[in-house]
Scaffold this active site. Sequence first.
Site, PDB file in Angstrom:
ATOM      1  N   ASP A  78       0.912  -1.290   0.038  1.00 14.37           N
ATOM      2  CA  ASP A  78      -0.033  -0.080   0.116  1.00 14.37           C
ATOM      3  C   ASP A  78       0.905   1.201   0.012  1.00 14.37           C
ATOM      4  OD1 ASP A  78      -1.972  -1.527  -0.021  1.00 14.37           O
ATOM      5  OD2 ASP A  78      -3.139  -0.599   1.772  1.00 14.37           O
ATOM      6  N   CYS A 119       1.139  -7.489   6.095  1.00 14.66           N
ATOM      7  CA  CYS A 119       0.632  -6.309   5.446  1.00 14.66           C
ATOM      8  C   CYS A 119      -0.867  -6.267   5.496  1.00 14.66           C
ATOM      9  CB  CYS A 119       1.273  -6.091   4.136  1.00 14.66           C
ATOM     10  SG  CYS A 119       3.008  -5.663   4.255  1.00 14.66           S
ATOM     11  N   SER A 469      -5.486   5.387   4.969  1.00 11.77           N
ATOM     12  CA  SER A 469      -4.418   4.452   5.486  1.00 11.77           C
ATOM     13  C   SER A 469      -4.544   4.225   7.199  1.00 11.77           C
ATOM     14  CB  SER A 469      -2.998   5.016   5.212  1.00 11.77           C
ATOM     15  OG  SER A 469      -1.983   4.294   6.072  1.00 11.77           O
TER      16      SER A 469
END
Length: 561
Positions: A78, A119, A469
């Site tokens: 990301d 992740c 995020s």
Amino acid sequence: MRSDKVRLGVHRAPQRSLLRAMGHDDETMVKPLIGIANSYSQVVPGHIHLNDLALAVAEGVRQAGGQPMEFNTMAICDGLVMGHDGMHASLPSREIVADSVELMAQAHCFDGLVLLASCDKIVPGMLMAAARLDIPVVAVTGGPMAAGRLDGKRVDLITVFEGVAKVASGQMTPDDLARLERLACPGPGSCAGMFTANTMACITEALGLSLPGCACALAAGPEKRRIARDSGLKIVELASRDLRPSAILTPAAFENACRVDLALGGSTNTALHLPAIAHAAGVSFGLADFDRLARQTPHLCSMSPGGPMHMENLGAAGGVGGVLRALAPLIDASCLAVGGSIADYMTERQPDLVVDGQLVIHPLSAPVHDQGGIAVLRGNLAPDGAVVKQTAVAPEMMRHQGPAQVFDSEDAAVAAYDQGRIRPGGVLVVRYEGPAGGPGMREMLALTALISGGPLSGKVALITDGRFSGGSRGAAIGHVSPEAAQGGLIGLVADGDMIEIDIPGRRLELAVAAEELERRRQAWRRPAAKFARGPLARYAALVGSAAGGAVLRDDFSQGSR
């Protein structure tokens, strides 16, 4: 054993012949087949070390009497795809990861499965596959990287993102940013704060699907390799007992995991991923549960990006087990786990461990905040819900009212920032970035970092049908549902409309007369799809609301449309 379908009997001689081509012999033919789903790649820092951990897992499997069979799946970083068109692919990749793991395990009749991943989308994708397969599994999350050091201070990737805004506003020189860039990410692992990757690792442990201590063990440290080997040992035992995820992923387990998330002040992306895993497990768990539990569960750890702590600090203070211990009166310790029960995961909180003048894990009697990290807002702008990390919002922005500045994409909002067109006191509305409209619900760290790292910090709010995020902070409200592309009210907002945000009151309201909204609705037209073919077009056609975890439609019974 499930693997008998592949290897047993005269009719399976051709299959045994293929296995012998890979070095199997009469001895290994009768051992449990253990799949190792490895998301190693040379693209992602959180994954570049996973081959070493896979060797340790395989060592444990062999030592316990099993036969390891490793395969790979994809992984998108990301951080690398942030702020450009590549981010469209990130959330859809969760479904590809889940499908690839499920199909490999189903096709090859593994007796058990070790999920080796790190992740953001990769860990939840693998857990979704585990829930759907319902064969014995152990998850090994790859571990965090250490925090970087710059002039004696801990730094991480978010420090770099916010450094871009500081350079633009004259608070930092380009040379200082270049030094920061070189020091912020010192080695392999998931980024060092309580961003989505590490939040998901903590949730995985709190659910009981990884061994105790797994989430905080540093990627490059010996403890992670020990846990990987022990996970290989454990999966053979679980396969012999046929202990399946369905026995572990109970409603109480999801509540435990959510409480840990809330106590840590974890990423808002968990409001997508935890409901998606629950959906795969056939458990009802959604935004209403997040909000109910947030009101009951205090925030105990001031983790980056909202505070000074990093994963290495949390690990030193007792890790997820220490948080579980601190939350003990609120936790169902009888829940089963791959390492026994959640009671076996509870380790002592280190009460005297202080970093930057504050405790790493606060006690229930003296929390960082009285409520947990995530709040769910509702109102005419988000009748199905919107999500904010309330513990990372400045006190003066917890209640805010201001005029809308509307943008039909993240790119347009970033361009407006770069041109100095964002006005203090307003509410940025970024729409057509939802699961279907995006497609893929792009994270907006580039935009939130510009705001949080620059002169507009604490002076504007942001609402979007996209998402953020785990490293985002500030009055950033995402997952607005229904999304604009599906006819949600966010698609009717105009520049200058007054928007009221009340995080303590859980309200998100657009102050426009009903008659005017109806006039706008009559004039509104659904925008053309951004992708006409390929996986993103399929995803946009099949994905559901962010309020339900952005899971793909799976009602394919005969006659369904």
